[in-house]
Design an enzyme around this catalytic site. Structure first.
Site, PDB file in Angstrom:
ATOM      1  N   ASP A  28      23.395  20.446  -9.090  1.00 28.49           N
ATOM      2  CA  ASP A  28      23.775  20.307  -7.605  1.00 28.49           C
ATOM      3  C   ASP A  28      24.123  19.510  -6.289  1.00 28.49           C
ATOM      4  O   ASP A  28      23.794  18.274  -6.853  1.00 28.49           O
ATOM      5  CB  ASP A  28      22.700  21.202  -6.910  1.00 28.49           C
ATOM      6  CG  ASP A  28      22.361  22.413  -7.523  1.00 28.49           C
ATOM      7  OD1 ASP A  28      23.177  22.881  -8.380  1.00 28.49           O
ATOM      8  OD2 ASP A  28      21.303  23.128  -7.278  1.00 28.49           O
ATOM      9  N   ARG A  55      32.747  22.809  -9.881  1.00 29.29           N
ATOM     10  CA  ARG A  55      31.466  23.350  -9.036  1.00 29.29           C
ATOM     11  C   ARG A  55      32.210  23.252  -6.615  1.00 29.29           C
ATOM     12  O   ARG A  55      32.003  22.384  -6.985  1.00 29.29           O
ATOM     13  CB  ARG A  55      30.348  24.082  -8.832  1.00 29.29           C
ATOM     14  CG  ARG A  55      29.443  25.008  -8.145  1.00 29.29           C
ATOM     15  CD  ARG A  55      28.320  25.240  -7.536  1.00 29.29           C
ATOM     16  NE  ARG A  55      27.751  25.257  -8.382  1.00 29.29           N
ATOM     17  CZ  ARG A  55      25.899  25.436  -9.128  1.00 29.29           C
ATOM     18  NH1 ARG A  55      25.433  24.767  -8.302  1.00 29.29           N
ATOM     19  NH2 ARG A  55      25.528  25.542  -9.910  1.00 29.29           N
TER      20      ARG A  55
HETATM   21  P1  FDA Z   1      30.220  33.391   3.593  1.00 29.22           P
HETATM   22  O1  FDA Z   1      29.258  32.277   3.903  1.00 29.22           O
HETATM   23  O2  FDA Z   1      30.926  33.148   4.411  1.00 29.22           O
HETATM   24  O3  FDA Z   1      30.231  34.452   3.494  1.00 29.22           O
HETATM   25  C1  FDA Z   1      31.082  35.483   2.474  1.00 29.22           C
HETATM   26  C2  FDA Z   1      30.133  36.515   2.117  1.00 29.22           C
HETATM   27  O4  FDA Z   1      29.115  36.129   1.403  1.00 29.22           O
HETATM   28  C3  FDA Z   1      29.106  37.563   2.529  1.00 29.22           C
HETATM   29  O5  FDA Z   1      29.736  37.953   4.397  1.00 29.22           O
HETATM   30  C4  FDA Z   1      27.824  38.045   2.374  1.00 29.22           C
HETATM   31  O6  FDA Z   1      28.715  39.515   2.446  1.00 29.22           O
HETATM   32  C5  FDA Z   1      28.023  37.374   1.450  1.00 29.22           C
HETATM   33  N1  FDA Z   1      27.072  36.238   1.618  1.00 29.22           N
HETATM   34  C6  FDA Z   1      26.883  35.039   1.138  1.00 29.22           C
HETATM   35  N2  FDA Z   1      25.645  34.167   1.487  1.00 29.22           N
HETATM   36  C7  FDA Z   1      24.765  34.997   1.822  1.00 29.22           C
HETATM   37  C8  FDA Z   1      23.341  35.225   1.524  1.00 29.22           C
HETATM   38  N3  FDA Z   1      22.445  34.100   1.163  1.00 29.22           N
HETATM   39  N4  FDA Z   1      22.949  36.408   1.573  1.00 29.22           N
HETATM   40  C9  FDA Z   1      23.836  38.277   1.504  1.00 29.22           C
HETATM   41  N5  FDA Z   1      24.936  37.914   1.545  1.00 29.22           N
HETATM   42  C10 FDA Z   1      25.496  36.452   1.857  1.00 29.22           C
HETATM   43  N6  FDA Z   1      25.348  24.662  -1.693  1.00 29.22           N
HETATM   44  C11 FDA Z   1      25.378  23.297  -1.714  1.00 29.22           C
HETATM   45  O7  FDA Z   1      25.000  22.731  -0.327  1.00 29.22           O
HETATM   46  N7  FDA Z   1      25.137  22.672  -2.771  1.00 29.22           N
HETATM   47  C12 FDA Z   1      25.426  23.017  -4.182  1.00 29.22           C
HETATM   48  O8  FDA Z   1      24.927  22.758  -4.790  1.00 29.22           O
HETATM   49  C13 FDA Z   1      25.142  24.611  -3.624  1.00 29.22           C
HETATM   50  N8  FDA Z   1      25.461  25.466  -5.584  1.00 29.22           N
HETATM   51  C14 FDA Z   1      25.597  26.258  -5.431  1.00 29.22           C
HETATM   52  C15 FDA Z   1      25.750  27.559  -6.456  1.00 29.22           C
HETATM   53  C16 FDA Z   1      26.249  29.144  -6.202  1.00 29.22           C
HETATM   54  C17 FDA Z   1      26.330  28.995  -7.878  1.00 29.22           C
HETATM   55  C18 FDA Z   1      26.137  29.230  -5.342  1.00 29.22           C
HETATM   56  C19 FDA Z   1      26.837  30.286  -5.317  1.00 29.22           C
HETATM   57  C20 FDA Z   1      26.516  28.842  -4.063  1.00 29.22           C
HETATM   58  C21 FDA Z   1      25.904  27.125  -4.112  1.00 29.22           C
HETATM   59  N9  FDA Z   1      25.737  26.772  -2.840  1.00 29.22           N
HETATM   60  C22 FDA Z   1      25.448  25.077  -2.818  1.00 29.22           C
HETATM   61  C23 FDA Z   1      25.311  27.667  -1.671  1.00 29.22           C
HETATM   62  C24 FDA Z   1      27.219  27.748  -1.108  1.00 29.22           C
HETATM   63  O9  FDA Z   1      27.823  26.454  -0.057  1.00 29.22           O
HETATM   64  C25 FDA Z   1      26.905  28.910   0.691  1.00 29.22           C
HETATM   65  O10 FDA Z   1      26.363  28.506   1.368  1.00 29.22           O
HETATM   66  C26 FDA Z   1      26.693  30.331   0.188  1.00 29.22           C
HETATM   67  O11 FDA Z   1      27.125  29.931  -1.739  1.00 29.22           O
HETATM   68  C27 FDA Z   1      26.942  30.901   1.104  1.00 29.22           C
HETATM   69  O12 FDA Z   1      28.741  30.729   1.075  1.00 29.22           O
HETATM   70  P2  FDA Z   1      30.044  31.523   0.881  1.00 29.22           P
HETATM   71  O13 FDA Z   1      30.739  31.073  -0.109  1.00 29.22           O
HETATM   72  O14 FDA Z   1      29.283  32.531  -0.387  1.00 29.22           O
HETATM   73  O15 FDA Z   1      30.539  32.163   2.260  1.00 29.22           O
END
Ligand code: FDA
Length: 317
Positions: free
Chosen positions: A134, A184
């Site tokens: 991570d 990732r």
């Molecule tokens: P965005 O935040 O724009 O959200 C898009 C949509 O997704 C929202 O409108 C909602 O519908 C849904 N959504 C997103 N987050 C939600 C929540 N918490 N609860 C409910 N709905 C939600 N970060 C990092 O800094 N280091 C890392 O190593 C990782 N590793 C990692 C692994 C995996 C498998 C995932 C999915 C995410 C990470 N992250 C991470 C976190 C990542 O950086 C980010 O903060 C979150 O995934 C939210 O970003 P989205 O791309 O989902 O888009």
């Protein structure tokens, strides 16, 4: 604004004590965390596997301040990987590790974290699975990528994580497009200063799309960690454009977030991996999930006024 406040609170020991002791919080936490023990966690993982999903398991812990704590985290991963081997699920279940949990914040911590990560990688190799390192806040990016490079000398399947919110990430993606490179791509979950990171969601999204295209055009295996439908559509369209088989990249999402979308993508034939955290040290992880989506804060506030529901058997909370 609310996001910045919540991310700030994720580092406050005082608020941590209050939140962790607060019974309604624990009911909400169950949505995002698969219990406290390896047994709790594997029960949740088996449910995901039965639904055609893959998993990456994170043993929660970022507050490692002693060598003994770092050793305990390492031992827990080794036990978990022995169970993954015994249950024959190494082809579908891997682990995610945080270098801070393995001791990187101690004196000479990156050497300690590298040694511990090597122990975990050896156990993963025995289980026939892989490890993702991570990414934490931007002050650790260089050291984390150095550690990934050192691990890949013996374990070329170790995956790195890159964050689209950082200005540097386009360059980091270009450097990770070799055959077999597992990367990732996420947006980034930490509060970062304007000197190093995009602050506006639109700019982060634009950089995510650009970086996704770079990774898909390369020869590696990109792992797209996002719940954002716009990003998912971009990835699918770009994969078609560069003639990528769906089996050559993954979508990844967090446990408890957009479960319907996880199943929909899996039904379409995409490999979809769910990030499954477990353990008692869930506070910082939980606060970052609240920060990403203020609606989750409402979910927590509603739990305050609702009568306690029956406790889920699979959870140790
Ligand atoms: P965005 O935040 O724009 O959200 C898009 C949509 O997704 C929202 O409108 C909602 O519908 C849904 N959504 C997103 N987050 C939600 C929540 N918490 N609860 C409910 N709905 C939600 N970060 C990092 O800094 N280091 C890392 O190593 C990782 N590793 C990692 C692994 C995996 C498998 C995932 C999915 C995410 C990470 N992250 C991470 C976190 C990542 O950086 C980010 O903060 C979150 O995934 C939210 O970003 P989205 O791309 O989902 O888009």
């Amino acid at each position: 604004m609310l996001k910045t406040v919540l991310l700030g609170l994720s580092r406050s020991p005082l608020v941590k004590r209050a939140v962790v002791r607060f019974p309604p919080t624990r009911r909400v936490v169950q949505r995002f965390v698969a219990g406290e023990s390896i047994d709790d966690c594997l029960r949740v993982v088996h449910e995901l596997l039965a639904g055609g999903l893959l998993a990456t398991i994170d043993f929660l812990g970022e507050d490692t301040v002693t060598v003994a704590q770092a050793d305990r985290v390492t031992d827990t991963y080794a036990d978990l990987l022995a169970r993954i081997a015994a249950e024959g699920i190494g082809d579908r279940v891997e682990v995610s590790i945080k270098l801070s949990a393995l001791g990187s914040l101690l004196k000479d911590g990156y050497e300690l974290a590298l040694d511990n990560a090597r122990v975990i990688c050896a156990a993963a190799a025995r289980a026939g699975t892989t490890v993702t390192v991570d990414m934490e806040d931007h002050t650790s990016t260089d050291a984390t990528l150095r550690t990934v490079r050192a691990l890949r000398r013996d374990y070329p399947w170790v995956a790195a994580v890159l964050q689209a919110m950082l200005f540097r990430t386009g360059r980091d993606c270009v450097a990770q497009t070799g055959e077999g490179d597992r990367v990732r791509l996420c947006k980034g979950a930490y509060a970062e200063p304007a000197e190093v990171a995009h602050q506006a969601k639109g700019a982060v999204d634009r950089n995510y799309r650009r970086c996704a295209s770079i990774l898909l055009e390369g020869a590696g295996r990109p792992l797209f960690a996002t719940h954002d439908s716009t990003m998912i559509e971009h990835v699918s369209a770009e994969a078609n454009r560069v003639d990528r088989a769906t089996s050559s990249y993954e979508f990844q999402m967090l446990l408890g977030i957009r479960a319907d979308e996880q199943r929909r993508l899996a039904r379409l034939g995409h490999p979809v991996r769910v990030y499954v955290p477990f353990g008692t040290d869930w506070y910082a992880y939980f606060m970052r999930r609240l920060a990403e989506r203020p609606a989750n804060l409402m979910f927590l506030l509603r739990a305050l006024v609702e009568r306690p529901r029956k406790k889920r058997v699979t959870s140790g909370f």
